[in-house]
Enzyme design. Structure first.
Site, PDB file in Angstrom:
ATOM      1  N   HIS A  96      76.256  71.792 -18.795  1.00  0.00           N
ATOM      2  CA  HIS A  96      76.339  73.173 -18.356  1.00  0.00           C
ATOM      3  C   HIS A  96      75.078  73.807 -19.511  1.00  0.00           C
ATOM      4  CE1 HIS A  96      77.782  74.840 -22.383  1.00  0.00           C
ATOM      5  NE2 HIS A  96      78.773  74.099 -21.736  1.00  0.00           N
ATOM      6  N   CYS A  97      74.667  74.679 -18.893  1.00  0.00           N
ATOM      7  CA  CYS A  97      73.246  75.402 -20.064  1.00  0.00           C
ATOM      8  C   CYS A  97      73.618  76.764 -20.081  1.00  0.00           C
ATOM      9  CB  CYS A  97      72.132  75.332 -20.089  1.00  0.00           C
ATOM     10  SG  CYS A  97      71.309  75.064 -18.074  1.00  0.00           S
ATOM     11  N   SER A  98      73.161  78.439 -19.869  1.00  0.00           N
ATOM     12  CA  SER A  98      73.623  79.535 -19.790  1.00  0.00           C
ATOM     13  C   SER A  98      73.981  79.109 -17.881  1.00  0.00           C
ATOM     14  CB  SER A  98      72.549  80.046 -19.339  1.00  0.00           C
ATOM     15  OG  SER A  98      73.415  81.145 -19.716  1.00  0.00           O
TER      16      SER A  98
END
Length: 522
Positions: free
Chosen positions: A309-311
């Site tokens: 995940h990132c944002s």
């Protein structure tokens, strides 16, 4: 991103003059609001900036005296130098990369994301327009009488094997318990976080682990206030690598008396709507994750999904997944170096329709036609205008030594069909004469079919290419013991003894935070 340097090798001669071409681009300002993230790539603004670089040389592999010419009397070093000749030139040709990326936007149709739009699920989405595709979404176990209890903004992503990744958004305060439920139900052992908790004064991901060494409880509630289940999350150890901006956290997750060890890797050197300055820390991260996978006990859990995940869970996340898939292909490729003569393995690495690519005045419309036709054939996409495009194998075999090239430009409908048979795959042949597909365009296309917006920006797409090129340089240096020219953004981090397993990096520059007594993590 640094620069790409090349030695022009044309018409049987080698020029000593070195051309340095800076392929770094100015980063556009992000376009986003509090509730949505722009899915329109930065390509429009980036194209004009990149176009200002001027006309870039497009020397093609067949013009090199080394390409597909096993009888050419060269030492191994020269053969290896020629092996990445095409890939370097492909990356230098910005107009080709731009067209590849533009065609990604056109090649993926709309996806069904109705589950994320349901009233009881909207509060669980960090961005209103980044929703999971229905047919690949992760479904949690349903809680009786609780509507939407199976929903989380996450998708299973097929890569080198089915469900290699779970790609998701950065957890929200109201989805942290569901996040750990997803980790538990899928037996995940590795979490990759590609953002900071906040960037540019905006929260990108809420902290879902204890801030200090010790435990924290996250409870799952039923329809009322009754507790459906409680996950105990204990932070055991933190390893900080400030040089590469990588933080490794070892976590113990306990549910109903059973405990599992989880490793979280947080890469802080990748800013939002941007790319890292160098590929080396990112590649080191990939190797560290591979090492950790190989150490997981029980071994049956080694192929469970890696949570990424990132944002928003699309841009940096998609770039990571693309690089991991390409690295797996490189592992297979480098195993052949010991079993096959170097020139036979390496020369067909990036076979392109040579004549079509030799001109600096490239016909983007014609190139787009080739790309679309290639994808229709390789992915089985129905294209009513290309019913006769079913003979890619004949073209694919050209990469194993043939100098046949497609027609330079389609002049009519009949010529279009012939030219469209050219399969733009960057591939090599293994010792069993099987193609190893290095088609980055196809990889990103398949990722986008499983989660929209993966590899969101042109800069990220180019970063995928640069990562693989730098990794090829590094592995050849380590494998063959000599230096290749023009190696960019590669530092002397730990050399691994073989191509599939690396040694643990030195902790000389790291800070380790852990209790005085700590059992080994499995």
């Amino acid at each position: 991103m640094g620069s790409v340097e090349s030695s022009n090798q044309m018409n049987g001669s080698i020029e000593n003059k070195t051309n340095k071409i800076d392929i770094s681009v100015l980063r556009p300002l992000p376009t986003r609001s509090n509730s949505s993230i722009s899915l329109s790539s930065s390509s429009h603004s980036s194209f004009s900036r990149m176009g200002s670089l001027g006309s870039l040389p497009t020397n093609s592999g067949s013009s090199s005296p080394y390409y597909n010419n096993s009888s050419f009397d060269l030492v191994d070093e020269e053969r290896i130098k020629s092996s990445i000749y095409n890939l370097k030139n492909h990356i230098k040709c910005i107009h080709k990369i731009k067209e590849e990326f533009r065609l990604l936007e056109e090649s993926v149709g709309p996806s069904e994301t109705s589950e994320g739009d349901k009233k009881h699920n909207t509060s669980k989405n960090r961005y209103t327009n980044i929703l999971p595709v229905n047919h690949t979404r992760v479904q949690l176990k349903k809680i009786q009488d609780k509507e939407g209890s199976d929903y989380i903004n996450a998708n299973y992503i097929d890569g080198a094997y089915p469900k290699q990744f779970i790609c998701t958004q950065g957890p929200l305060p109201n989805t942290i318990a569901d996040f750990w439920r997803m980790v538990w139900e899928n037996r995940c052992r590795i979490i990759v976080m590609l953002s900071r908790e906040s960037e540019n004064c905006r929260i990108k991901c809420d902290r879902y682990w204890p801030e200090q060494i010790g435990g924290e409880q996250f409870s799952i509630y039923g329809n009322g206030n009754e507790v459906f289940g409680t996950y105990s999350v204990e932070l055991v150890e933190v390893i900080q690598d400030p040089e590469r901006e990588i933080i490794t956290r070892n976590i113990r997750l306990t549910f109903e008396g059973e405990t599992r060890d989880i490793t979280q890797y947080q890469y802080e050197g990748w800013p939002d709507h941007n790319i890292p300055d160098h590929t080396q820390p990112f590649r080191q991260l990939l190797h560290s994750i591979t090492n950790r996978q190989n150490q997981i006990i029980p071994s049956s859990d080694r192929n469970v999904p890696i949570i990424v995940h990132c944002s928003a869970g699309v841009g940096r996340t998609g770039t990571f997944c693309t690089a991991v898939i390409m690295m797996k292909k490189l592992d297979h490729y480098f195993k052949q170096l010991d079993a096959t003569p170097i020139d036979q393995v390496v020369d067909p690495f990036t076979h392109l329709p040579i004549t079509e690519y030799q001109s600096d005045n490239l016909d983007l419309k014609g190139l787009g036609y080739h790309f679309k036709s290639s994808i229709y054939n390789s992915n089985g996409i129905n294209n009513n205008n290309n019913n006769n495009l079913n003979n890619n194998n004949n073209i694919n075999n050209n990469s194993n030594g043939s100098n046949n090239t497609p027609q330079t430009e389609p002049n009519n409908e009949e010529d279009d069909d012939d030219a469209a048979e050219s399969d733009l795959k960057y591939a090599i042949m293994d010792k069993y004469n099987s193609r190893i597909d290095f088609n980055l365009f196809s990889i990103v296309l398949k990722l986008r079919e499983q989660r929209p917006g993966m590899v969101q920006q042109l800069e990220q797409y180019l970063f995928c290419y640069k990562t693989i090129l730098d990794e090829i340089y590094h592995r050849l240096n380590c494998k063959l013991g000599f230096s290749l020219p023009h190696v960019n953004n590669i530092n002397n981090y730990n050399n691994y003894s073989n191509t599939t397993t690396t040694t643990t990096s030195s902790l000389a520059s790291t800070t380790i935070i852990h209790p005085s007594t700590n059992s080994k993590l499995n």
